[in-house]
Design an enzyme around this catalytic site. Sequence first.
Site, mmCIF file in Angstrom:
data_model
loop_
_atom_site.group_PDB
_atom_site.id
_atom_site.type_symbol
_atom_site.label_atom_id
_atom_site.label_comp_id
_atom_site.label_asym_id
_atom_site.label_seq_id
_atom_site.Cartn_x
_atom_site.Cartn_y
_atom_site.Cartn_z
ATOM 1 N N MET A 1 -14.225 10.577 8.461
ATOM 2 C CA MET A 1 -13.636 9.328 8.929
ATOM 3 C C MET A 1 -14.654 8.476 9.688
ATOM 4 O O MET A 1 -14.641 7.239 9.586
ATOM 5 C CB MET A 1 -12.430 9.622 9.838
ATOM 6 C CG MET A 1 -11.356 10.516 9.215
ATOM 7 S SD MET A 1 -10.633 9.799 7.746
ATOM 8 C CE MET A 1 -9.670 8.490 8.470
ATOM 9 N N LYS B 1 -6.001 10.072 18.992
ATOM 10 C CA LYS B 1 -7.237 10.080 18.211
ATOM 11 C C LYS B 1 -8.410 10.061 19.180
ATOM 12 O O LYS B 1 -8.329 9.483 20.270
ATOM 13 C CB LYS B 1 -7.258 8.828 17.308
ATOM 14 C CG LYS B 1 -8.566 8.551 16.570
ATOM 15 C CD LYS B 1 -8.844 9.522 15.456
ATOM 16 C CE LYS B 1 -10.199 9.218 14.780
ATOM 17 N NZ LYS B 1 -10.614 10.326 13.883
ATOM 18 N N GLY C 1 -7.287 22.694 6.953
ATOM 19 C CA GLY C 1 -6.228 23.247 6.103
ATOM 20 C C GLY C 1 -6.361 24.740 5.862
ATOM 21 O O GLY C 1 -7.053 25.451 6.600
ATOM 22 N N VAL D 1 -9.862 25.263 16.435
ATOM 23 C CA VAL D 1 -11.184 24.741 16.177
ATOM 24 C C VAL D 1 -11.075 23.344 15.573
ATOM 25 O O VAL D 1 -10.041 22.977 15.013
ATOM 26 C CB VAL D 1 -11.942 25.620 15.149
ATOM 27 C CG1 VAL D 1 -12.279 26.986 15.720
ATOM 28 C CG2 VAL D 1 -11.165 25.792 13.824
ATOM 29 N N CYS E 1 -17.392 16.524 16.816
ATOM 30 C CA CYS E 1 -17.197 15.607 15.684
ATOM 31 C C CYS E 1 -18.363 15.738 14.704
ATOM 32 O O CYS E 1 -19.505 15.494 15.083
ATOM 33 C CB CYS E 1 -17.092 14.152 16.161
ATOM 34 S SG CYS E 1 -17.003 13.026 14.744
HETATM 35 C C1 DHB Z 1 -13.725 12.562 13.401
HETATM 36 C C2 DHB Z 1 -13.707 13.827 12.876
HETATM 37 C C3 DHB Z 1 -13.633 14.913 13.711
HETATM 38 O O1 DHB Z 1 -13.609 16.180 13.252
HETATM 39 C C4 DHB Z 1 -13.579 14.715 15.077
HETATM 40 O O2 DHB Z 1 -13.518 15.753 15.890
HETATM 41 C C5 DHB Z 1 -13.590 13.432 15.602
HETATM 42 C C6 DHB Z 1 -13.659 12.357 14.757
HETATM 43 C C7 DHB Z 1 -13.833 11.403 12.501
HETATM 44 O O3 DHB Z 1 -14.554 11.496 11.509
HETATM 45 O O4 DHB Z 1 -13.249 10.361 12.809
#
Ligand code: DHB
Length: 313
Positions: free
Chosen positions: A74, A48, A223, A194, A132
């Site tokens: 998230m 992560k 998706g 991506v 992100c």
């Molecule tokens: C999160 C979402 C993403 O697309 C990413 O690259 C890194 C973190 C997130 O919301 O945690």
Amino acid sequence: MPSPILISTKIAGFGLSSCLYNASGPLCSDADELHAIGISHAGAVLSKSATLQERQGNEEPRYVDTRWGSINSMGLPNQGYEFYARFSEQAKTYDKPYFMSVSGLSHDDNLHIIKEISGFENIAGIELNLSCPNVPGKPQTGYDFEQSRRLLEMVFTEVKQPLGVKLPPYFDMPHFEMMASVLNDFPISFVTCVNSIGNGLVVDPDLESVVIKPKHGFGGIGGDFIKPTALANVRQFYTLLDKSVSIIGCGGVKTGMDAFEHILCGASAVQIGTQFMREGTGCFERVANELTDIMRSKGYPDLESFRGKLKDI
Ligand code: DHB
């Protein structure tokens, strides 16, 4: 005896026995989840995205699966970079490379994390996240070409491991060229194309509401929806970047045929996100078997016999 079909590949100088592994995001945040990937058929383990400090992330519900894909906001819940760096000690037992995703909240945070993890010899490579979409008030670095260059200048003064970047999807030809001309000025090992399509909106017509709580329902889309965009990005960066850079495809991979298409567009490896979240680690073996069957029926013994060979008509 039929000859074996190989789906092995090489990323950042490391061999992967399967070209399929997890996208950073789903089910790779804690030791149990990372261990499950480690002992699965995935060809690598990717963490992560890590920030300097541990984070709880955004309010729930923050991930919803729809029939055609997912939406998430998230907000970078993660255990902080020190946890993911220390996990590399355990990861060395899996006989596959361990990659760490880094997504500092500022250039200085990214630099700090990268400096600190440079001594961890079992981190095979760093996937620096330029994309992100879910932290309120923080623009995606990958949509600002000058900031992307600035960040890469900073990190390449410190980084010891091979470094790649996770890019947001681009939609306009000049943008592909602008990002490629930044990346071609650095010794990048790989580019992951991506991340989710940022700031989409899923509506529940019965409830007449959004479906996730953060950011008034706006979130990253993954998706099925995003496969054509992902393939376009894989293809463009495969075409525009120095051939020393491996392209890692990510977006809309549910089946062996989806993985085949990514590789045909130029991907050296393929990550699975939304479908991994649905299916768990079994997806890596299932998709590998489907990909192997397709290659056998087409007469391709390995990835290099068709990688990048997409034809015009
Ligand atoms: C999160 C979402 C993403 O697309 C990413 O690259 C890194 C973190 C997130 O919301 O945690």
